[in-house]
Design an enzyme around this catalytic site. Structure first.
Site, mmCIF file in Angstrom:
data_model
loop_
_atom_site.group_PDB
_atom_site.id
_atom_site.type_symbol
_atom_site.label_atom_id
_atom_site.label_comp_id
_atom_site.label_asym_id
_atom_site.label_seq_id
_atom_site.Cartn_x
_atom_site.Cartn_y
_atom_site.Cartn_z
ATOM 1 N N GLY A 1 -14.001 50.851 -22.239
ATOM 2 C CA GLY A 1 -12.944 49.905 -22.602
ATOM 3 C C GLY A 1 -11.751 50.618 -23.188
ATOM 4 O O GLY A 1 -10.685 50.655 -22.603
ATOM 5 N N ILE B 1 -19.482 48.453 -25.431
ATOM 6 C CA ILE B 1 -18.617 49.076 -24.422
ATOM 7 C C ILE B 1 -18.933 50.568 -24.300
ATOM 8 O O ILE B 1 -18.122 51.352 -23.814
ATOM 9 C CB ILE B 1 -17.132 48.842 -24.757
ATOM 10 C CG1 ILE B 1 -16.747 49.513 -26.074
ATOM 11 C CG2 ILE B 1 -16.847 47.351 -24.843
ATOM 12 C CD1 ILE B 1 -15.242 49.443 -26.372
ATOM 13 N N ILE C 1 -23.460 55.854 -41.871
ATOM 14 C CA ILE C 1 -23.604 56.025 -40.422
ATOM 15 C C ILE C 1 -24.913 55.356 -40.004
ATOM 16 O O ILE C 1 -25.982 55.721 -40.488
ATOM 17 C CB ILE C 1 -23.602 57.518 -40.049
ATOM 18 C CG1 ILE C 1 -22.331 58.204 -40.577
ATOM 19 C CG2 ILE C 1 -23.742 57.685 -38.539
ATOM 20 C CD1 ILE C 1 -21.032 57.560 -40.153
ATOM 21 N N LYS D 1 -27.016 59.709 -33.925
ATOM 22 C CA LYS D 1 -26.896 60.206 -32.547
ATOM 23 C C LYS D 1 -25.733 59.521 -31.824
ATOM 24 O O LYS D 1 -24.841 60.190 -31.297
ATOM 25 C CB LYS D 1 -28.204 59.957 -31.787
ATOM 26 C CG LYS D 1 -28.208 60.499 -30.367
ATOM 27 C CD LYS D 1 -29.505 60.182 -29.615
ATOM 28 C CE LYS D 1 -30.512 61.298 -29.767
ATOM 29 N NZ LYS D 1 -31.670 61.141 -28.849
ATOM 30 N N THR D 2 -25.720 58.207 -31.813
ATOM 31 C CA THR D 2 -24.646 57.519 -31.083
ATOM 32 C C THR D 2 -23.315 57.676 -31.807
ATOM 33 O O THR D 2 -22.256 57.712 -31.182
ATOM 34 C CB THR D 2 -24.977 56.034 -30.900
ATOM 35 O OG1 THR D 2 -25.233 55.435 -32.173
ATOM 36 C CG2 THR D 2 -26.181 55.849 -29.997
ATOM 37 N N GLN E 1 -19.709 59.158 -30.344
ATOM 38 C CA GLN E 1 -18.386 58.517 -30.389
ATOM 39 C C GLN E 1 -17.314 59.500 -30.855
ATOM 40 O O GLN E 1 -16.207 59.527 -30.326
ATOM 41 C CB GLN E 1 -18.414 57.310 -31.321
ATOM 42 C CG GLN E 1 -18.855 56.050 -30.615
ATOM 43 C CD GLN E 1 -18.521 54.816 -31.448
ATOM 44 O OE1 GLN E 1 -19.174 54.546 -32.437
ATOM 45 N NE2 GLN E 1 -17.525 54.081 -31.048
ATOM 46 N N GLY F 1 -15.018 53.881 -33.944
ATOM 47 C CA GLY F 1 -14.456 53.947 -32.595
ATOM 48 C C GLY F 1 -13.130 54.669 -32.498
ATOM 49 O O GLY F 1 -12.816 55.271 -31.472
ATOM 50 N N GLU F 2 -12.334 54.607 -33.531
ATOM 51 C CA GLU F 2 -10.980 55.177 -33.457
ATOM 52 C C GLU F 2 -10.830 56.495 -34.218
ATOM 53 O O GLU F 2 -10.119 57.387 -33.772
ATOM 54 C CB GLU F 2 -9.932 54.193 -34.011
ATOM 55 C CG GLU F 2 -10.280 52.714 -33.973
ATOM 56 C CD GLU F 2 -10.304 52.082 -32.603
ATOM 57 O OE1 GLU F 2 -9.491 52.452 -31.748
ATOM 58 O OE2 GLU F 2 -11.168 51.198 -32.380
#
Lengths: 338, 199, 744
Positions: free
Chosen positions: C245, C471, C633, C637-638, C642, C707-708
């Protein structure tokens, strides 16, 4: 994509016969360029002749000590062929510098010669382009021309030939074997691709109905002193800004014979006998290489966004000839420039 | 009741499917007239017959010759694991194995694959056990959105079969035909190294 | 409540993704599916005089051609087209009338029995236009910019430049050291891997099920209802998986309108998949031209900052984000002024793209800080430490937490920053110039209202449902982790439902707010289930929980247990049996706690090493260390993925990415991913991600979102490294080799 008649050719003669003088017939082998262009409506063949079953998949030594490469040999097979890796490593390297492994697995030797330019205007049917639609004008001359030619351009077209493989074949003095309605002929590589002139729609000197059957390499492969150096905007999977295939035949530090061909700067792989003559009998050093580069680029002309290529090409020539002289050919996987 | 998340039940009864799984001769089915006219002219009607083996199952279909191998998989056989990311050979999401070699299925007409053996992501796992690459991708979180992943995996399987990549540099270069916009590249390289160690 | 939260967990949707079983919007089939192919405008501005569809209609298997002349009824007012995140202005209406507002605008949809026929027929449509002069070049609009509009409500005020402080002009004039620079970031496209797609399935009776690539299924649902005058119960939008996305799917895109138009007109299922070139007619990161001036005293603290920004938007909508606020927020400076102006172009409206506003503005700020450090002859990291602020510099308030110091320290240590020779061109490796650069990153930590439904069965299986999206962020997995811990059950006993407009309400998946929102939402709903169980347990004979309060029980190992005395427990299965039920379901809405007295942000420090070929200008980003402070967090891992992916974005932004428009045609000329370069595997070397410890009590779980933040500052760190390597300062991105080739 408009519909077309799909036919399969059983042998070379059948393939030629199937074109039947139809200017909108196209051979398809790997498909990696043609099908993309068909999706973009740039190519609109009404007949597609599948030549993948023709017996043109051999790589075999010639009696004179060269190598004959069938037109359908996939790029990867050619790059990894033991005789090519041993005797023509510059060709292996050039092939591995182009596209991706998936595309190289599909793309054929003959098709690589017939790749069409990546010029954005050629690809976009909404914009004028003399190569795609003769007489509409060249959008690139006053447009976005970062990737365009600096040598051999015309008022009609400043597109470049996108191949890496062809640059090495040009340097190696390859010949192209073709068969057509009037028989077979052999075309020196230098005469195979055209400059745009006033007919940029013609990329090559192939005649209607002719099919490439093989590319033949002469014995001399520059296996000990060679390189393929490709400079682009990311480190892989991108077309060249400037690429160069170089080979040197040295006697100690003296150049007996030196050759270099450039990609990404002209409508065809660019080689200049006058520039190579500069190398002959001279010491293999930066001063010699710079003189040769200056000769090759003597008529170079930049446009709004690609003038840097003149300087880049000069630096690439010097660097690549240096790599060849030092016998440190550029690795295509280790990205540090040797 | 159909769960909308799984979509309405797929009906593989489209007119193009003549037979699936049946053993039929490999030779092209030529219209009689065409064969007499020339051994190489097929289907002037615009539709052409093709027989190819996908993940071990033979499929015989009559299709529009424009159908790419990618669209054949996705739109005709409901093998949607193979992805369309660009349809122009620029991203690698559509990578499948043809006779064991990785190719971009978007840049080829399905009809040209007569008699070939195609392996897609759906055929990578053997008998319900994940391929070592698939497990390694999970272990190393070698994907995020997952859209490029089937192509990365098929490409990595092709890479391992080629046997050319030994170093991380070589893996990176030979995996550069598969774009991952989520940027999982270092994890992809680590996953491939893990799988290479096991195989 | 601990166990899965904070650990490294593989994605619960991993097997689906590696086997090809995960289904994306183009992969839902329906009997009788028809295929739509878009015809796009080839002019940038004007009117359609005539569309000749006869050639298309003559192609066998073509079902219909839909244009503005024969489309189904659509709303005639802007309000109906306003999606949840629409900017000010008048949204684009696909196939609404004969106006052409941008090149590549959809002007017709050909529907056919197969995709091959649809595309063929689309190429046979002939269009006559009357063209009007267009402008697509920011630099041609510099004299015609407008100021960002005054906010009319608090949510708009978030994007307004901060007020001026002190006397910046005088302070600049009298500063001991000044740096002033103009920085440029071009238009960038998202280039997510999945093509935008809508499969609109027309059901008997007129209901629609729409499989759409989107970051907000309910946003699309509301939009479709608004545009077509449909009822919410008649439109269901699903997006269980999304192929990337990055902001491109926050707003509904035109493919969904076209698919619905055709489905309604033809009363059959229709799929519309954009081609890759057509993806460049959607939103994009606005180009940003900015001038920064910084004045410092000789002690290396700031006296003044001025930051003036111009970004681009369309003629019909006014898109902008908080661009200047980041430089107002980060560093202490008594004198400051900020301005943000907009250039209107004849293009689609610009849009959110990963770290909108910050990725571009902080790039300039952090390059300017690097230039200031050079002017001051102090280490760039030292300058950041001297200018460090523990308070929000805009509103003079503390942060809920700010572990940026730890980011600097741990990042620098992992990178080996102390071995840096400050002189440009001083470091080499095997002939290459080596450069080390660093930058700060900052983003918001936001939580949004969200509703989560959980159904817990007696045997300890839970279904967690929310209309949010995954996403690629790992939302499925963190939801399962939080639910498992909250309910005291194994991870594999949790199933997650998301990406369906019929599920409990969620905001769009953007702004880094979903992790904090949905995780706390799950905790809230789980607490309601716990309370529900406790109420029943208290009625059991001889209950050990008679006097235990709702905050003093936990769910663990299939039991409802006192937190104070673990021997006081009852099995959940017994509680439910006693209550005569086999499952408990709760649906709760969780809103963020209002906490205006504190600032809520994430921070990062990025350290980058580049190697530059001195003769040829070829740049390699040899290694990057990204140290991030983002609260708790949830899944290491994920989360690391990111940040890793953001760094790769930063490499692209710094060195490769640029949408090229031929302004004569107003047309994107590199509308494909061969010529629009994003990083490939060979471009990416060693990336190390560090999460520093940052306890935060802004929400019960202490989550901030990721995400950012990983992208903000990366391009600056790389640009600063290129300067350090070459001695050449490039202030317009991307830093292609021609911009540094002259350094030898």
């Amino acid at each position: 994509m408009i519909n077309f008649q799909y036919v399969q050719a059983t042998d070379v003669a059948d393939a030629v016969r199937q074109t039947d003088g139809d200017p909108r017939a196209r051979f398809v082998a790997g498909g990696t360029n043609l099908i993309d262009l068909m999706k973009m409506e740039v190519e609109q063949p009404t007949r597609v002749i599948d030549i993948t079953r023709l017996p043109l998949r051999q790589v075999e030594p010639t009696p004179s000590g060269g190598l004959r490469i069938g037109a359908l040999v996939p790029n990867t097979d050619l790059a990894y062929h033991p005789l090519v890796e041993e005797r023509y490593p510059v060709l292996s390297s050039a092939i591995m510098a182009g596209a991706s492994q998936q595309l190289r697995n599909m793309a054929s030797t003959g098709g690589n010669l017939l790749q069409r330019t990546r010029c954005a205007y050629f690809y976009d049917v909404a914009t004028p382009c003399n190569k795609r639609t003769p007489g509409t004008g060249c959008s690139a001359i006053e447009g976005l021309n970062r990737g365009h030619a600096i040598l051999g351009t015309s008022q009609a077209c400043i597109a470049v030939h996108p191949s890496d493989m062809c640059v090495a074949m040009m340097m190696l003095d390859a010949t192209v074997h073709v068969t057509g309605p009037t028989g077979d002929r052999v075309v020196p590589f230098a005469d195979f691709h055209r400059l745009p002139g006033d007919a940029p729609q013609r990329d090559t000197n192939l005649n209607p109905g002719e099919i490439i059957t093989a590319v033949e390499l002469p014995p001399k492969g520059f296996a000990s002193h060679h390189t393929y150096l490709k400079i682009r905007d990311r480190l892989s999977y991108a077309f060249a800004l400037v690429a160069i295939a170089a080979g040197l035949d040295l006697d100690g530090d003296t150049i007996k014979e030196g050759r270099f061909a450039l990609g990404g700067i002209a409508h065809k792989p660019w080689r200049d006998p006058k520039a190579e003559a500069v190398l002959r009998g001279q010491p293999a050093n930066a001063a010699t290489f710079t003189r040769a580069a200056d000769v090759l680029l003597r008529d170079a002309r930049g446009y709004k966004y690609n003038t840097f290529k003149i300087d880049l090409a000069r630096r690439c020539i010097v660097r690549a000839l240096g790599q060849a002289a030092r016998a440190t050919p550029q690795s295509q996987s280790h990205k540090k420039i040797a | 009741m159909t769960d909308p998340e799984d979509g309405p039940t797929f009906h593989p009864t489209r007119r193009d499917v003549i037979a699936a799984g049946a053993v039929v001769p490999i030779a092209m089915a030529l219209p009689p007239g065409a064969a007499a006219q020339s051994p190489s002219v097929a289907a002037a009607s615009g539709r052409v017959a093709v027989s190819l083996t996908i993940n071990g199952t033979q499929h015989v279909l009559t299709i529009d010759p424009r159908t790419t191998l990618l669209d054949l998989l996705r739109e005709h056989l409901d093998l949607t694991g193979t992805k369309k990311g660009c349809d122009q050979g620029q991203c690698g999401a559509c990578t499948v194995l043809s006779d064991g070699r990785r190719i971009n299925s978007c840049l080829t007409f399905a009809v040209m694959f007569e008699g070939r053996h195609i392996t897609t992501i759906e055929g990578l796992a053997a008998g319900g056990t994940l391929h070592p690459l698939q497990q390694a991708f999970i272990d190393h979180d070698a994907f995020q959105c997952g859209y490029c992943t089937p192509g990365q995996l098929c490409s990595a399987a092709g890479l391992m079969a080629e046997g050319r990549a030994k170093t991380p540099d070589e893996i990176r270069e030979l995996m550069s035909g598969n774009i991952c916009r989520c940027g999982a590249y270092p994890n992809i390289v680590a996953a491939i190294q893990q799988a290479m160690g096991r195989s | 409540m601990a166990g899965y939260i904070g650990t490294s967990q593989s994605r619960i949707d991993g097997v689906k993704k590696v086997t090809g079983a995960a289904k994306y919007a183009a992969e839902f089939n329906a009997p009788g599916l028809a295929y739509g192919s878009i015809v796009a405008s080839t002019i940038a501005k004007g009117r359609i005089v005539h569309i000749d569809t006869s050639g298309a209609k003559r192609v066998p298997s073509v079902i219909d051609v839909i244009t503005h002349q024969n489309r189904p009824s659509m709303a005639d007012n802007d309000k109906a087209y306003k999606d949840d995140v629409a900017p000010l202005g008048s949204p684009f209406r696909p196939l609404y009338d004969n106006r052409v507002m941008f090149n590549g605008q959809p002007i017709a949809l050909v529907v056919a029995e197969t995709s091959e026929v649809a595309r063929d027929a689309a190429s046979r449509i002939r269009v006559e236009y009357t063209e009007e002069p267009h402008v697509t070049n920011l630099f041609q609009q510099l004299d015609a910019t407008i100021s960002v509009p005054q906010p009319t409500n608090p949510s708009e005020a978030v994007f307004t430049p901060p007020s001026a402080r002190g006397t910046p002009e005088q302070a600049l004039a009298s500063a001991a050291v000044r740096h002033e620079g103009t920085y440029y970031v071009p238009i960038e496209n998202h280039n997510a891997m999945e093509l935008f797609t809508a499969t609109a399935v027309y059901e008997p009776g007129g209901k629609l099920t729409v499989y759409n690539k989107t970051q907000g299924v309910q946003n699309v649902q509301r939009y479709v209802c608004g545009v077509f005058g449909m009822k919410p119960e008649d439109v269901r939008v699903l997006s269980p998986f999304m192929g990337g996305g990055f902001g491109s799917g926050l707003r509904p895109n035109f493919e969904v309108v076209l698919a619905v138009q055709a489905a309604l007109a033809l009363r059959r299922p229709v799929r519309v998949v954009l081609t890759r070139p057509q993806m460049y007619a959607l939103g994009y990161r606005p180009a940003m031209l900015q001038r920064i001036a910084i004045g410092a005293n000789s002690g290396g603290t700031l006296d003044a900052i001025t930051h003036d920004v111009i970004t681009v938007t369309s003629q019909n909508e006014t898109f902008f984000r908080q661009e200047t606020g980041w430089s107002a927020l980060l560093y202490k400076s008594a004198n400051a002024t900020y301005a943000h102006r907009l250039a209107r172009l004849d293009r689609p409206t610009s849009s959110d793209q990963r770290a909108p506003g910050a990725a571009t503005a902080v790039y300039a700020l952090e390059c300017a800080m690097d230039e200031l450090a050079v002017a001051l002859k102090i280490d760039p990291l030292d300058l950041r430490m001297r200018c460090y602020s523990d308070r929000d510099q805009i509103r003079d308030r503390p942060y809920s937490s700010k572990a940026l110091r730890e980011c600097y320290a741990q990042g620098a240590a992992a990178f080996g920053w102390d071995k840096r020779n400050p002189a440009p061109r001083s470091m080499r490796d095997d002939g290459d110039l080596v450069g080390w650069g660093m930058a700060t990153g900052v983003w918001d930590a936001t939580q949004m209202p969200i509703t989560v439904r959980i159904a817990l069965s007696a045997i300890g299986h839970a279904e967690v449902a929310c209309a949010t999206s995954d996403i690629g962020t790992g939302t499925y997995t963190i939801m399962a982790q939080v639910a498992a811990d909250s309910l005291g059950i194994p991870l594999e006993n949790v199933s997650i439902k998301l990406g369906d407009s019929a599920l409990p309400p969620s905001p769009v998946e953007g702004g880094s707010w979903i992790a904090a929102s949905v995780s706390n939402g799950i905790a809230t709903t789980a607490a309601a289930i716990r309370e529900n169980l406790l109420q029943i347990a208290k009625t059991m004979p001889n209950t050990p929980l008679a006097n235990v309060g709702p905050d003093d029980v936990a769910l663990a190992g299939g039991d409802l247990v006192s937190r104070l005395d673990a021997t006081r427990a009852v099995a959940i299965v017994d509680v439910m049996q006693h209550g005569g039920i086999d499952r408990i379901a709760q649906e709760k809405t969780t809103s963020p706690v209002q906490d205006e007295d504190r600032a809520h942000n994430t921070h990062s420090a990025t350290f980058a090493e580049v190697k530059v070929d001195e003769q040829l200008g070829v740049i390699r980003v040899a290694r990057v260390v990204s140290a991030v402070a983002a609260g708790r967090i949830l899944n290491t891992k994920t989360a690391a993925s990111q940040i890793l992916g953001s760094v790769v974005w930063g490499i692209g932004m710094a060195l490769q990415e640029e949408t090229l428009i031929d302004h004569r045609f107003g047309r994107v000329m590199n509308a494909n991913i061969a010529e629009y370069h994003v990083p490939v595997n060979a471009d990416v070397y060693d990336i190390k991600v560090i999460f520093v410890d940052e306890p935060d009590d802004s929400n019960p779980l202490g989550v901030k979102g990721l995400g950012e933040i990983g992208l903000v500052g990366v391009a600056a760190a790389i640009a600063n490294a290129v300067y350090h390597a070459t001695g050449k300062r490039v202030r317009d991105l991307p830093i292609t080799l021609d911009k540094v080739i002259g350094v030898a």
